[in-house]
Write a protein that holds these residues in place. Structure first.
Motif, PDB file in Angstrom:
ATOM      1  N   GLN A 503     -90.019   9.835   4.092  1.00  0.00           N
ATOM      2  CA  GLN A 503     -90.481   8.871   5.333  1.00  0.00           C
ATOM      3  C   GLN A 503     -92.004   8.848   5.535  1.00  0.00           C
ATOM      4  OE1 GLN A 503     -90.238   9.723  10.159  1.00  0.00           O
ATOM      5  NE2 GLN A 503     -88.248   9.456   9.075  1.00  0.00           N
ATOM      6  N   PHE A 504     -92.788  10.072   5.339  1.00  0.00           N
ATOM      7  CA  PHE A 504     -93.947  10.025   5.517  1.00  0.00           C
ATOM      8  C   PHE A 504     -94.757   9.115   4.360  1.00  0.00           C
ATOM      9  CE2 PHE A 504     -98.290  11.820   4.977  1.00  0.00           C
ATOM     10  CZ  PHE A 504     -98.882  12.092   6.239  1.00  0.00           C
ATOM     11  N   LEU A 505     -94.093   8.936   3.120  1.00  0.00           N
ATOM     12  CA  LEU A 505     -94.778   8.223   1.810  1.00  0.00           C
ATOM     13  C   LEU A 505     -94.487   6.696   2.243  1.00  0.00           C
ATOM     14  CD1 LEU A 505     -94.078  10.297  -1.068  1.00  0.00           C
ATOM     15  CD2 LEU A 505     -96.120  10.239   0.045  1.00  0.00           C
ATOM     16  N   ILE A 506     -92.888   6.512   2.502  1.00  0.00           N
ATOM     17  CA  ILE A 506     -92.813   4.985   2.699  1.00  0.00           C
ATOM     18  C   ILE A 506     -93.208   4.209   3.761  1.00  0.00           C
ATOM     19  CG2 ILE A 506     -90.557   4.915   4.046  1.00  0.00           C
ATOM     20  CD1 ILE A 506     -90.852   3.919   0.401  1.00  0.00           C
ATOM     21  N   SER A 507     -93.376   5.122   4.820  1.00  0.00           N
ATOM     22  CA  SER A 507     -94.217   4.502   5.938  1.00  0.00           C
ATOM     23  C   SER A 507     -95.544   4.141   5.785  1.00  0.00           C
ATOM     24  CB  SER A 507     -94.259   5.639   7.193  1.00  0.00           C
ATOM     25  OG  SER A 507     -92.975   6.064   7.537  1.00  0.00           O
ATOM     26  N   GLN A 508     -96.218   4.732   5.035  1.00  0.00           N
ATOM     27  CA  GLN A 508     -97.554   4.435   4.526  1.00  0.00           C
ATOM     28  C   GLN A 508     -97.518   2.968   3.611  1.00  0.00           C
ATOM     29  OE1 GLN A 508    -100.112   7.786   3.001  1.00  0.00           O
ATOM     30  NE2 GLN A 508     -98.165   8.957   3.310  1.00  0.00           N
ATOM     31  N   MET A 509     -96.466   3.043   2.810  1.00  0.00           N
ATOM     32  CA  MET A 509     -96.334   1.671   2.005  1.00  0.00           C
ATOM     33  C   MET A 509     -96.030   0.595   2.927  1.00  0.00           C
ATOM     34  SD  MET A 509     -94.212   2.795  -1.204  1.00  0.00           S
ATOM     35  CE  MET A 509     -94.987   3.984  -2.644  1.00  0.00           C
ATOM     36  N   ILE A 510     -95.268   0.648   4.045  1.00  0.00           N
ATOM     37  CA  ILE A 510     -94.915  -0.151   5.079  1.00  0.00           C
ATOM     38  C   ILE A 510     -96.132  -0.745   5.751  1.00  0.00           C
ATOM     39  CG2 ILE A 510     -93.504  -0.830   7.102  1.00  0.00           C
ATOM     40  CD1 ILE A 510     -91.391   0.457   5.851  1.00  0.00           C
ATOM     41  N   LEU A 511     -96.992   0.164   6.215  1.00  0.00           N
ATOM     42  CA  LEU A 511     -98.449  -0.068   6.910  1.00  0.00           C
ATOM     43  C   LEU A 511     -99.281  -0.932   5.908  1.00  0.00           C
ATOM     44  CD1 LEU A 511     -99.078   3.199   8.633  1.00  0.00           C
ATOM     45  CD2 LEU A 511     -98.506   0.779   9.717  1.00  0.00           C
ATOM     46  N   ASP A 534    -102.869  12.495  -2.130  1.00  0.00           N
ATOM     47  CA  ASP A 534    -103.851  13.759  -1.931  1.00  0.00           C
ATOM     48  C   ASP A 534    -103.055  14.753  -1.423  1.00  0.00           C
ATOM     49  OD1 ASP A 534    -103.267  13.286   0.457  1.00  0.00           O
ATOM     50  OD2 ASP A 534    -105.438  12.354   1.109  1.00  0.00           O
ATOM     51  N   LYS A 535    -104.032  15.937  -1.206  1.00  0.00           N
ATOM     52  CA  LYS A 535    -103.314  17.321  -0.832  1.00  0.00           C
ATOM     53  C   LYS A 535    -102.460  16.988   0.613  1.00  0.00           C
ATOM     54  CE  LYS A 535    -107.717  18.917   1.196  1.00  0.00           C
ATOM     55  NZ  LYS A 535    -108.804  19.662   1.321  1.00  0.00           N
ATOM     56  N   ASN A 536    -103.200  16.097   1.373  1.00  0.00           N
ATOM     57  CA  ASN A 536    -102.181  16.021   2.656  1.00  0.00           C
ATOM     58  C   ASN A 536    -101.159  15.037   2.833  1.00  0.00           C
ATOM     59  OD1 ASN A 536    -104.362  17.722   3.880  1.00  0.00           O
ATOM     60  ND2 ASN A 536    -105.690  15.969   4.065  1.00  0.00           N
ATOM     61  N   LEU A 667    -101.842  12.708  11.203  1.00  0.00           N
ATOM     62  CA  LEU A 667    -100.731  13.558  10.730  1.00  0.00           C
ATOM     63  C   LEU A 667    -100.764  14.277   9.494  1.00  0.00           C
ATOM     64  CD1 LEU A 667     -97.764  10.858  11.474  1.00  0.00           C
ATOM     65  CD2 LEU A 667     -98.663  12.596  12.944  1.00  0.00           C
ATOM     66  N   LYS A 668    -100.122  15.434   9.071  1.00  0.00           N
ATOM     67  CA  LYS A 668    -100.457  16.025   8.012  1.00  0.00           C
ATOM     68  C   LYS A 668     -99.170  16.458   7.608  1.00  0.00           C
ATOM     69  CE  LYS A 668    -105.107  18.047   8.367  1.00  0.00           C
ATOM     70  NZ  LYS A 668    -105.949  19.042   8.311  1.00  0.00           N
ATOM     71  N   LEU A 669     -98.843  16.196   6.158  1.00  0.00           N
ATOM     72  CA  LEU A 669     -97.706  16.911   5.503  1.00  0.00           C
ATOM     73  C   LEU A 669     -98.171  17.816   4.258  1.00  0.00           C
ATOM     74  CD1 LEU A 669     -94.666  16.300   5.218  1.00  0.00           C
ATOM     75  CD2 LEU A 669     -95.198  14.694   3.450  1.00  0.00           C
ATOM     76  N   ASN A 670     -97.423  18.708   3.949  1.00  0.00           N
ATOM     77  CA  ASN A 670     -97.780  19.554   2.801  1.00  0.00           C
ATOM     78  C   ASN A 670     -96.996  18.862   1.522  1.00  0.00           C
ATOM     79  OD1 ASN A 670     -98.149  21.539   0.896  1.00  0.00           O
ATOM     80  ND2 ASN A 670     -97.515  23.059   2.068  1.00  0.00           N
ATOM     81  N   PRO A 671     -97.496  18.168   0.891  1.00  0.00           N
ATOM     82  CA  PRO A 671     -96.488  17.639  -0.336  1.00  0.00           C
ATOM     83  C   PRO A 671     -95.999  18.657  -1.428  1.00  0.00           C
ATOM     84  CG  PRO A 671     -99.071  17.409  -0.533  1.00  0.00           C
ATOM     85  CD  PRO A 671     -98.929  17.776   0.489  1.00  0.00           C
TER      86      PRO A 671
END
Length: 692
Positions: A503-511, A534-536, A667-671
């Motif tokens: 969700q975190f990745l695909i939401s960025q693609m949609i934006l 990146d790391k976040n 927002l931050k995510l630990n990949p």
């Protein structure tokens, strides 16, 4: 090879052999070309130009008729047809030779003017066309087209053909949109819905006295008079004349009705036709409800309701129908009331479609005929909303080339070289491209397009562009340096992603897609290998080589596995094709592999798999809401991939994310963190999984 020419007279037909390496039309030496745009200033050239003009004039009716009956050019005006004819060249294919002597990419569209030509052993008639599908689909394996005797053609080179196609579509779209903009049902729609309708208008022509619509027949289309004059009859009684911009049949877009009058052309009439089936394809099956939602959106925007919240509020509205009945004004204390159809009136006040009912006094009595949309005001408490400010700005630096320090090689390829450089203690990437490579690969137009796109994009999920440099040997692009890992490599190393990461990745693609759509940029680059993570967990699109700014295009380009079916079919495509690619990425994140042609390397096998269109999900993936989203993103109906707007897509139930905070990278995510339930489902294991 220099520019030269020689005259060869055969059977009273003159052909000019052009030897121009930089403007070669075909690799077949048996084709003699006669063009009027040669740069050789000679008497021969002037004579040839004169001859071709005479020849074109003699063939004008033939060429016009052929193009008007062609499946691509049939709807064009006489003016545009003439413009295309003026760009055509004349050529001869000598007897006992083939049009494509070897497997090669088609470079021209041809019309057979005369001669005995055979296609796979079958004779072709005068007016037969060759090469258009090859140009659209970029086919490399050409069929056997052989001249039995000398054959003469009119042709368009590939660039002119595709440019003409894009011009045709763009001009028709703008004209159609202009004519339909004033219609009541159209003005409330979102820009994306308006564009969809404008792209699907059909142009029809009627001769004087022809029947455009017959009283009593089934009505399933909305028609606008574009040019000419038509008469309206009820039975045999004349009612009135219809002039340009007059229309009829709006109700037929919502439900099946019958024509209540006959429309007959008085002069030659050109009409714009929008069918109910196309409207359903663009707006959804319940057209009436979508048109009502469109009215509500406009009112909520006027009330400064955040656009994403509007999409969440729409299902909460209730619709009430009145037939000249009294409206209880006490409801206004508790409900927001909008007229979505018909009217609401009192002795001194009238509300129409698209009006918010307000300023009503207790002693007034209102009668309503139509439909009112009502929403409990409790649900409209704005303090409960996150007021989103999606504005993103980055500071573009403009250093002189000599100010770039500590140049270090990152990567080398046949296309260019990447260096890491520094300016004022900040790191950047300098991309160097040889002018020889640009010339050799004919990349001038592509480079110009890429630079233009990079300069106008303002989005946090791209490697932002800062400066362009050039010298005699090279050109240079200065962009952000992104410290991270290729997203394709990240997926390979980590296998399947859990919902949070996906969700975190695909939401960025949609934006990012939303920005591209607003700028009419068709990327054709949405695949994991073109992103850095990146790391976040934030991703950045780094490749714009195939991006193009156009409302619609026809070129077949991109990675086959991520290619939308409308690209393959060669019918033209828009930014919606990138939405399909994002759907493929989401499938890859959650299910492993790609949904089409996973085990295929042959592009044509992949194309076949995509066109067969069977999305299968592995047994372990049971999230029905996630499946619903992927089915939407990869819908064959291009207009349903997003919906009425990107806000509607972002309001999908699968998403549970603060879009504004994501846009501002709050927002931050630990990949690196991985769901323990997914560790066993790695890339190697997924091939043995059963699919539903």
């Amino acid at each position: 090879m220099g520019c030269g020419s020689s005259i060869d007279v055969q059977d009273n037909k003159t052909t000019l052999l052009l030897n121009q390496a930089s403007t070669a039309i075909t690799d077949n030496d048996s084709i003699y070309l006669m063009k009027t745009d040669t740069k050789c200033p000679s008497l021969e050239t002037e004579e040839i130009r004169y001859f071709v003009r005479i020849l074109r004039a003699n063939c004008l009716n033939f060429l016009t008729t052929t193009l008007m009956n062609h499946f691509i050019f049939y709807s064009l005006s006489d003016e545009v047809i003439m413009g295309i004819i003026n760009k055509m060249f004349y050529c001869c294919l000598h007897s006992n030779t083939t049009l494509y002597p070897k497997e090669c990419v088609a470079s021209c569209f041809f019309i057979l003017e005369r001669g005995n030509l055979q296609y796979e052993g079958c004779p072709l008639q005068k007016g037969s066309t060759i090469g258009e599908l090859s140009l659209l689909l970029r086919l490399e394996k050409q069929k056997n087209v052989k001249a039995i005797d000398d054959c003469f053609f009119w042709g368009l080179d590939k660039s002119t053909f595709l440019n003409s196609l894009d011009y045709i579509m763009a001009k028709q779209y703008l004209q159609n949109k202009q004519f339909i903009t004033g219609q009541s049902f159209y003005q409330f729609l979102t820009p994306m819905q308006q564009d969809g309708l404008a792209q699907n208008i059909i142009v029809t022509k009627y001769r004087p006295n022809a029947i455009i619509a017959q009283e009593g027949e089934r009505a399933d289309s909305f028609i606008v008079i574009k040019s000419g004059q038509a008469a309206v009859y009820k039975g045999t009684k004349f009612i009135r004349y219809l002039q340009p911009r007059d229309c009829f049949g709006e109700n037929s877009l919502q439900t099946t009705t019958k024509r209540n009058a006959t429309i007959q052309a008085v002069s030659e009439v050109q009409c714009l036709v929008l069918t109910r089936e196309k409207v359903k394809q663009i707006l959804g099956n319940d057209v009436k409800k979508q048109l009502q939602f469109a009215v509500i959106r406009q009112i909520l925007k006027q009330l400064k309701t955040p656009s994403l919240e509007i999409e969440k509020l729409l299902p909460s509205f209730r619709f009430h129908h009145y037939n000249n009945e009294i409206f209880d004004i006490n409801e206004l204390h508790d409900y927001l009331v909008i007229v979505v159809e018909g009217t609401m009136r009192s002795e001194d006040q009238m509300y129409h479609k698209g009006d918010l009912v307000s300023d009503v006094y207790d002693d007034q009595q209102f009668y309503c005929t139509g439909t009112l949309a009502k929403l409990d005001k409790v649900k409209l408490e704005l303090e409960d909303y996150v007021i989103e400010d999606s504005t993103y700005e980055f500071k573009r630096v403009r250093p002189q080339f000599a100010e770039l320090n500590n140049q270090k090689l990152i990567a080398n390829s046949s296309y260019g070289t990447l260096y890491k450089v520094e300016y004022k203690n900040e790191k950047y990437v300098l991309r160097k491209i040889s002018r020889d490579i640009i010339s050799q690969w004919n990349l001038e137009k592509q480079i110009k397009q890429e630079r233009k796109i990079l300069e106008i994009i303002n989005n946090p999920f791209v490697a932002n562009f800062h400066q362009y440099y050039s010298d005699e040997q090279h050109i240079y692009f200065l962009q952000d340096y992104i410290k991270g890992k290729n997203l394709g490599d990240y997926l390979h190393d980590n296998g399947l992603l859990d919902k949070e990461k996906a969700q975190f990745l695909i939401s960025q693609m949609i934006l990012l897609l939303e920005t591209f759509s607003n700028l009419s940029i068709i990327s054709r680059e949405f695949k994991p290998n073109n992103f850095i993570i990146d790391k976040n967990g934030y991703i950045y699109l780094i490749d714009f080589k195939t991006s193009k700014q156009a409302y619609r295009t026809h070129t077949i380009i991109g990675n086959p596995h991520y290619m939308a079916p409308e690209i393959i079919e060669g019918k033209g495509y828009t930014t919606f094709s990138d939405v399909w690619s994002v759907g493929v990425c989401l499938y890859e994140f959650l299910c492993g592999g790609v949904p089409f042609g996973e085990d295929q390397d042959d592009p044509y096998k992949v194309y076949e798999d995509i066109l067969n269109y069977q999305i299968k999900y592995p047994q372990f993936y049971r999230d029905q809401v996630g499946k619903n989203l992927m089915n939407q993103l990869m819908s064959l109906n291009v207009y349903q991939r997003v919906g009425s707007s990107f806000d509607e897509l972002k309001a999908h139930k699968w998403f549970n994310i603060f879009w504004d905070q994501l846009q501002h990278k709050q927002l931050k995510l630990n990949p690196k963190k991985q769901d323990s339930n997914l560790k066993r489902l790695n890339v190697e294991q997924k091939s043995s999984l059963q699919f539903l």
